[in-house]
Design a protein around this motif. Sequence first.
Motif, short mmCIF file in Angstrom:
data_model
loop_
_atom_site.label_atom_id
_atom_site.label_comp_id
_atom_site.label_asym_id
_atom_site.label_seq_id
_atom_site.Cartn_x
_atom_site.Cartn_y
_atom_site.Cartn_z
N LEU A 1 -27.79 16.05 -12.92
CA LEU A 1 -27.75 14.72 -12.34
C LEU A 1 -28.90 13.85 -12.87
N THR A 2 -28.59 12.60 -13.23
CA THR A 2 -29.61 11.65 -13.66
C THR A 2 -30.07 10.81 -12.47
N ALA A 3 -31.18 10.11 -12.66
CA ALA A 3 -31.71 9.25 -11.61
C ALA A 3 -30.72 8.15 -11.25
N ASP A 4 -30.07 7.56 -12.24
CA ASP A 4 -29.09 6.51 -11.98
C ASP A 4 -27.90 7.04 -11.20
N GLN A 5 -27.45 8.25 -11.54
CA GLN A 5 -26.32 8.83 -10.83
C GLN A 5 -26.70 9.18 -9.40
N ALA A 6 -27.93 9.62 -9.18
CA ALA A 6 -28.39 9.91 -7.82
C ALA A 6 -28.40 8.64 -6.99
N ALA A 7 -28.85 7.54 -7.59
CA ALA A 7 -28.88 6.26 -6.89
C ALA A 7 -27.48 5.79 -6.55
N ALA A 8 -26.52 6.01 -7.46
CA ALA A 8 -25.14 5.60 -7.22
C ALA A 8 -24.53 6.38 -6.05
N LEU A 9 -24.86 7.67 -5.95
CA LEU A 9 -24.38 8.46 -4.81
C LEU A 9 -24.96 7.94 -3.50
N ASP A 10 -26.25 7.62 -3.51
CA ASP A 10 -26.89 7.06 -2.31
C ASP A 10 -26.20 5.77 -1.87
N ALA A 11 -25.96 4.88 -2.84
CA ALA A 11 -25.33 3.59 -2.53
C ALA A 11 -23.95 3.79 -1.95
N ASN A 12 -23.21 4.74 -2.49
CA ASN A 12 -21.86 5.00 -2.00
C ASN A 12 -21.88 5.49 -0.57
N VAL A 13 -22.77 6.44 -0.26
CA VAL A 13 -22.85 6.98 1.10
C VAL A 13 -23.27 5.89 2.08
N GLU A 14 -24.24 5.08 1.69
CA GLU A 14 -24.73 4.01 2.57
C GLU A 14 -23.66 2.95 2.83
N ALA A 15 -22.75 2.79 1.88
CA ALA A 15 -21.70 1.76 2.01
C ALA A 15 -20.60 2.16 2.99
N LEU A 16 -20.59 3.40 3.43
CA LEU A 16 -19.53 3.88 4.33
C LEU A 16 -19.89 3.49 5.76
N SER A 17 -19.59 2.25 6.11
CA SER A 17 -19.98 1.71 7.41
C SER A 17 -18.82 1.67 8.38
N ASP A 18 -19.14 1.44 9.66
CA ASP A 18 -18.14 1.47 10.72
C ASP A 18 -17.12 0.34 10.62
N ASP A 19 -17.48 -0.75 9.97
CA ASP A 19 -16.58 -1.91 9.97
C ASP A 19 -15.60 -1.92 8.81
N LEU A 20 -15.52 -0.84 8.06
CA LEU A 20 -14.59 -0.78 6.93
C LEU A 20 -13.17 -0.50 7.41
#
Length: 251
Positions: A112-131
């Motif tokens: 895993l690269t740093a950019d790919q780790a950041a993309a995973l973080d962003a994806n998980v954080e985007a999973l919000s209740d109002d979707l």
Amino acid sequence: MALTDEAIQQIKEMILDGRLKPGDRLPREADLAESLGLSRGSLREAVRGLSMMRILDVRRGDGTFVTSLEPEVLLETMSFVIDFHQDASVLHLFEVRRALEPAAAEMAARVLTADQAAALDANVEALSDDLSIEAIVANDIEFHHLIAVASGNPVLCSLIDGVGGRTQRARIWRGITQADALERTRREHRALATAIQQGRPDVARAWAIAHIAGVEDWLRISLGEGATTIPIDTPIDNPTETSTDSRSHPQ
């Protein structure tokens, strides 16, 4: 060996030994047939077959070319086959996901690269209740795609994308019919992402197995003994009407 099969084999050998490279234009039909010791008819049938397999690209008025030979191009034929089985064999698709995606998670944890780790973080954080259900499923598909890309194996990534994308109907169905599981989705995605980011291949594999097996087990129970199809009267055509409280883990 049939003459057409022989022609296919000879063209394939030309590609494998480097005489023809991705993007190269094939010699004129008459010249190629003569050099290979084949009839033009056999060669023409071979070219037609190889173009259906996305190995050759026949451009009318311009010639015949070797495609890029990228995995996503060559595996389009497999996706075509899966399209015809996405409902009748939905459990089979999840079984394939359970075989492929843990391997991708394990590999991703190693490279895993740093950019790919950041993309995973962003994806998980985007999973919000109002979707909406649709947005939750799209987020889920993207999460698994990011892991497949991070594995560093483009063939494995193409296989996962081809199989996983065709389980969308089942994921939406679960999102509508099983209540109060969105938090579990976030928890499992976070645990899997963290294991990959921390470089723990065995833990990442274990989380991936558990994550996908959960929806597979739910499907087996929901579909009933011996069933493989999603009920046609399931109201999945308008998933956004479902309330937030009943949103589920699409996996």
